[in-house]
Design a protein around this motif. Sequence first.
Motif, PDB file in Angstrom:
ATOM      1  N   GLY A  61      37.403  43.385  50.481  1.00 49.15           N
ATOM      2  CA  GLY A  61      36.162  42.331  51.146  1.00 49.15           C
ATOM      3  C   GLY A  61      34.781  43.122  50.746  1.00 49.15           C
ATOM      4  N   GLU A 104      31.137  41.690  51.914  1.00 49.00           N
ATOM      5  CA  GLU A 104      31.055  41.022  52.351  1.00 49.00           C
ATOM      6  C   GLU A 104      31.274  41.930  53.833  1.00 49.00           C
ATOM      7  OE1 GLU A 104      34.592  38.744  52.512  1.00 49.00           O
ATOM      8  OE2 GLU A 104      33.887  37.757  49.770  1.00 49.00           O
ATOM      9  N   CYS A 129      40.143  42.048  55.573  1.00 49.02           N
ATOM     10  CA  CYS A 129      39.478  43.135  55.364  1.00 49.02           C
ATOM     11  C   CYS A 129      41.146  43.763  55.700  1.00 49.02           C
ATOM     12  CB  CYS A 129      38.419  43.856  55.997  1.00 49.02           C
ATOM     13  SG  CYS A 129      37.999  45.809  55.435  1.00 49.02           S
ATOM     14  N   GLU A 153      37.426  43.482  43.075  1.00 48.90           N
ATOM     15  CA  GLU A 153      37.824  43.238  44.214  1.00 48.90           C
ATOM     16  C   GLU A 153      37.384  41.183  43.320  1.00 48.90           C
ATOM     17  OE1 GLU A 153      36.683  43.488  48.046  1.00 48.90           O
ATOM     18  OE2 GLU A 153      38.868  45.737  48.089  1.00 48.90           O
TER      19      GLU A 153
END
Length: 146
Positions: free
Chosen positions: A85, A88, A94, A143
């Motif tokens: 992540g 964010e 995470c 990602e």
Amino acid sequence: MRQSWLGACALSLVLSGCTGTGAFRPDPNNDDPLYGVIPVVKAPLKNRCEEQVSSVRASCHEALYLATEYTRRLSVGDEVCLEGGYGEEPGAACKARAAIIDTSPNQVKLEVRGPRPDSRWFNVEMRHAWYEEGALVDLYLSERGY
């Protein structure tokens, strides 16, 4: 005289045992060039968006813009997610967090903190590394599947 020498030797042995810090091991986070320099993670030479098919390229460029803006706004004290992540707020998904501990033009210095055991960052907890902005932008894009 002999007893005083023996006493002095015994005292020096005791004091050296109390003040010794063990074998000298350099701090892996030390910037001193005599012991090694903190690694720099370079940006990739090719932009991921240029390798995408034309139908995906527009959304990739949008993600590239968002990642660049996010990365450029990072400052000392901010926490980021290195796995699961990036871009964010570090949350439950995470796997590895990092803290920004220094900045310089086009680079941020990260310290890995609290990686989960299933994270690829697990064995490098508390290590420091300089990341170029492009390397973090590339992490954002990877990602998201670009």
